[in-house]
Scaffold this motif. Structure first.
Motif, PDB file in Angstrom:
ATOM      1  N   UNK A 196       0.825  -1.211   0.000  1.00  6.62           N
ATOM      2  CA  UNK A 196       0.000   0.000   0.000  1.00  6.62           C
ATOM      3  C   UNK A 196       0.859   1.261   0.000  1.00  6.62           C
ATOM      4  N   UNK A 198       3.605   1.637  -1.507  1.00  9.06           N
ATOM      5  CA  UNK A 198       4.142   1.832  -2.847  1.00  9.06           C
ATOM      6  C   UNK A 198       3.075   2.157  -3.885  1.00  9.06           C
ATOM      7  N   UNK A 199       1.860   1.666  -3.678  1.00 13.15           N
ATOM      8  CA  UNK A 199       0.874   1.767  -4.751  1.00 13.15           C
ATOM      9  C   UNK A 199      -0.297   2.701  -4.453  1.00 13.15           C
ATOM     10  N   UNK A 200      -0.584   2.928  -3.178  1.00  5.21           N
ATOM     11  CA  UNK A 200      -1.760   3.744  -2.878  1.00  5.21           C
ATOM     12  C   UNK A 200      -1.332   5.155  -2.484  1.00  5.21           C
TER      13      UNK A 200
END
Lengths: 333, 265
Positions: A196, A198-200
Motif C-alpha cells: 500500500x 508503494x501503490x496507494x
C-alpha cells in the motif's frame, strides 16, 4: 508541443544501473540478513534447524509488530518512545481485569487496547497541540504509562495462562512450515503495508507529511489528522504486542515492555528509516526484525556471553548504519 | 481616492478588460504601525505585475492579505467582479485561484517531480491504487507546457537545481487550476543562469493566460519580466507604471521618495 533539444524524451531517460541498485532502501538490511544467516549457520548447524527458525519467528513477532507500526510513524516524521511502556500498560490492564474483576478474555483485551488508544491520543495531543517535539512528549508519556502499569498491578504479577485460550491459539504453529500463526499474520501485515505504501495514496501522503510538512499543508493534507492516526496505530500495535507477550509468557508484570524501545527504533532505522522522517521502508523493518533476531539467536548459539551481546550488537548496528549512510551519499548528485 | 494619473496609465495598458482580481481600499494596521493605508490593487488576466518598494513599504502585508494569511482591517476584494472574503490560504486558492510560491518552495525532496506536482490529487484506480502511468504523463504535459528543462518527471526533487525546483512548485499550482501566481523573491537564491530559467517560466505562464505577481528587490529582474510596476511606500501605493513608459531612475525615485508619488505622503 515542441521541447528543447536539451530535454531528452521521457522514455529514453533511465537512471544509471548502479544508482538503481543502490537506490533500493532495503538492499543493506537484506544483504546483512543473508550474510549473518549464512555465517551463523556455518558456525553452528542448529541455526537453520526448522524448530529453531519457528522459535525465532515467534520470539521476533512481538518486536516485529511494534516496529511495523513504528516505521509508519517515523516516515510521517514523528517517533514514539513510549512503545515499551504502552505494551506493559496494556498487559497490566488486561491482567488486572481478568484476574481481579473476572472479565472475560475478549473484554479484557478490548479494554487493554482501548487504553493503548488513549496513550496514542495523549501522545498526539502533546505533540500536535502543545507543539512539543514527539521525542520529548513521548519520553514523558513513557514514564507515565510505565508508572501506571506498576500502579495498576501494585507490584504484583499474575499467572494468566489459564484465562486466555483464544490468545494462546495465535501463538500456535500453523501448517506452513510450523511457523506460528502470529508470524504468518505479521508477515501478511508487512507485505500489505509495504504494498500500500508503494501503490496507494498512503505512501505519498505519509512521505509528504514527514518529508516537508509545509508542502503537505499547501496541497490540503490534514497533517494533524494523519499524525494522530499514526500515533494511535503505533500505540495499538504496541498494546497488542504487550498482550501477546503476556500470552507467550503466561504472566503479567509491569516490566513486559522494558528495553523494547531501543530495539524497535534500531529495527526501523536498520530497515531504512530515518529520524528526520519522510523516508523509510515497511518491508525493510521486517528484514530489520529478522536481522536482529538472527543476531541474538546466533550469538546465543555461538556461546557468546550474555554480558557481551550488547557490545557485539552495538558494533553491528554502527557498521550497518555507516554503510547505509555511504549508500545514500553514493546515489546523490 | 484613486488618483487620475494612476487610472489613466492602467487603462492605457489594460484596455477595456475587467480585472481578474481587484482590491479596493485595503488597510491593515499592526498596533500603531499602519502597514497598509487605503491601498487599491488590481491584476488583469495574462499580465506580469511587479510589486516593489523598500523594506517596510507594505509589500508582504499586501501579499499576505491576498493569499489569505492576514485578515484586512477594511476594504474589499473582488474576484472576477464578485466580492470574496479570504479567511485563510484555502479561501485564496479556491475562491480566487491565487497560489503563492514561497521562497522555500515547500517541495517534498524525497519524492519525484510527478508525485510533487500531483500530491494529494493523484488519480487512482478503484479509488485506492495510484495510476502512476497517467500521473507521469500528466506531469510531463504540465512541465512541457511551461517549457521547463527536466530530464524526467521521475527524478527526485531533492536532486534538482533551483530553477527546476521553482518550476515544480509552479507546475504544482498550475495543475490545481490556479490562475494567479504570487512569487515572493523568486530569484533571490539563484545564480544568473537559473534566474534566466525563472524569467522564461514567468513568460510561459503569461503565455498560458496566467497572471503573475512578482515581489522583488531586484529592479534588474523586475524590468526584465514585468509588464506593469506597482510601487508601495510606507503603506501607500505611490505609483503605477507600465514598463514601457518608465525608467529605472523614476522607479528608484518612487521607492525612495526622491520622486513625488501619485498620492500625497
Amino acid at each position: 508541443m515542441t521541447t528543447k533539444q536539451a530535454t531528452p524524451p521521457e522514455a529514453s531517460y533511465r537512471q544509471p544501473f548502479y544508482k538503481r541498485v543502490l537506490g533500493v532502501t532495503e538492499l543493506g538490511v537484506f544483504a546483512a540478513v543473508a550474510v549473518f544467516f549464512v555465517a551463523f549457520t556455518l558456525a553452528d548447524k542448529s541455526m537453520a534447524n526448522p524448530a529453531n527458525l519457528a522459535r525465532m519467528a515467534l520470539q521476533g513477532s512481538f518486536l516485529g509488530l511494534a516496529a511495523f507500526a513504528m516505521s509508519f510513524l517515523m516516515i510521517a516524521g514523528e517517533i514514539d518512545l513510549s512503545s515499551g511502556g504502552t505494551a506493559g500498560l496494556s498487559a497490566a490492564v488486561a491482567g488486572v481485569l481478568m484476574m481481579n474483576f473476572g472479565w472475560p478474555e475478549w473484554a479484557s483485551c478490548t479494554a487493554a487496547l482501548a487504553a493503548a488508544v488513549l496513550v496514542g491520543l495523549l501522545n498526539a495531543f502533546i505533540t500536535l497541540k502543545v507543539h512539543m517535539p514527539s521525542f520529548f512528549a513521548t519520553l514523558g508519556t513513557s514514564f507515565l504509562v510505565s508508572g501506571l502499569a506498576i500502579w495498576i498491578l501494585k507490584g504484583a504479577w499474575f499467572y494468566v495462562a489459564d484465562q486466555i485460550p483464544a490468545l494462546l491459539k495465535v501463538l500456535n504453529p500453523s501448517p506452513l512450515f510450523a511457523l506460528p500463526w502470529i508470524f504468518i499474520a505479521l508477515l501478511m501485515a508487512y507485505l500489505v503495508g509495504d504494498f500500500l505504501m508503494r501503490t496507494s495514496r498512503l505512501g505519498p501522503t505519509l512521505m509528504a507529511v514527514g518529508g516537508n510538512r509545509r508542502a503537505a499543508e499547501i496541497v490540503g493534507i490534514n497533517v494533524p489528522l494523519v499524525k494522530t492516526l499514526c500515533f494511535v496505530f503505533v500505540s495499538v500495535c504496541c498494546g497488542l504486542a504487550g498482550i501477546l507477550v503476556m500470552a507467550y509468557s503466561g504472566t503479567t508484570d509491569a516490566s513486559i515492555g522494558d528495553g523494547w524501545l531501543l530495539w524497535v527504533i534500531a529495527i526501523a532505522i536498520i530497515g531504512g528509516g530515518s529520524l528526520q522522517g519522510g523516508t523509510g521502508s515497511i518491508i525493510g523493518a521486517f528484514f530489520g526484525t529478522v536481522l536482529i533476531q538472527i543476531i541474538r539467536m546466533g550469538l546465543l548459539n555461538a556461546n557468546v556471553q550474555t554480558n557481551a551481546q550488547g557490545i557485539v550488537i552495538g558494533v553491528i548496528l554502527i557498521v550497518a548504519a555507516s554503510l547505509d549512510v555511504l549508500r545514500r551519499k553514493s546515489i546523490q548528485y | 481616492m484613486t488618483d487620475v494619473v494612476t487610472n489613466k496609465r492602467i487603462e492605457a495598458g489594460a484596455a477595456d478588460r475587467q480585472p481578474l482580481l481587484e482590491a479596493k481600499g485595503i488597510s491593515k494596521a499592526f498596533g500603531h504601525v499602519q502597514a497598509l493605508d487605503n491601498v487599491d490593487f488590481e491584476l488583469y488576466p495574462a499580465e506580469v505585475v511587479a510589486l516593489i518598494g523598500d523594506n517596510g513599504a507594505g509589500k508582504s502585508t499586501l501579499v499576505k492579505i491576498l493569499s489569505g494569511i492576514y485578515r484586512k482591517d477594511s476594504g474589499q476584494i473582488y474576484f472576477e467582479g464578485q466580492p470574496v472574503e479570504l479567511r485563510g490560504p484555502k479561501d485564496a486558492e479556491r475562491l480566487a485561484g491565487i497560489s503563492t510560491v514561497y521562497q522555500d518552495l515547500a517541495l517534498v525532496d524525497v519524492r519525484d517531480v510527478g508525485s510533487n506536482i500531483f500530491l494529494n490529487m493523484e488519480s487512482t484506480r478503484w479509488g485506492i491504487f495510484i495510476n502512476f502511468r497517467r500521473l507521469y504523463a500528466d506531469a510531463r504535459r504540465v512541465i512541457d507546457l511551461l517549457k521547463i528543462d527536466m530530464p524526467s518527471v521521475r527524478v527526485n526533487v531533492g536532486e534538482l537545481s533551483g530553477g527546476q525546483r521553482q518550476g515544480v512548485a509552479i507546475s504544482r499550482a498550475l495543475a490545481r487550476g490556479r490562475r494567479i501566481f504570487i512569487m515572493d523573491e523568486p530569484t533571490a537564491a539563484l545564480g544568473v543562469e537559473q534566474q534566466h530559467k525563472v524569467n522564461e517560466l514567468i513568460a510561459n505562464l503569461k503565455r498560458e493566460g496566467k497572471t503573475v505577481l512578482v515581489i522583488s528587490h531586484n529592479l534588474e529582474h523586475v524590468f526584465t519580466v514585468a509588464d506593469r510596476l506597482i510601487v508601495l511606500r510606507r503603506g501607500k501605493r505611490v505609483g503605477t507604471r507600465l514598463k514601457s513608459q518608465t525608467t529605472k531612475e523614476e522607479i528608484v525615485g518612487l521607492i525612495t521618495a526622491a520622486v513625488k508619488g501619485d498620492v500625497p505622503d
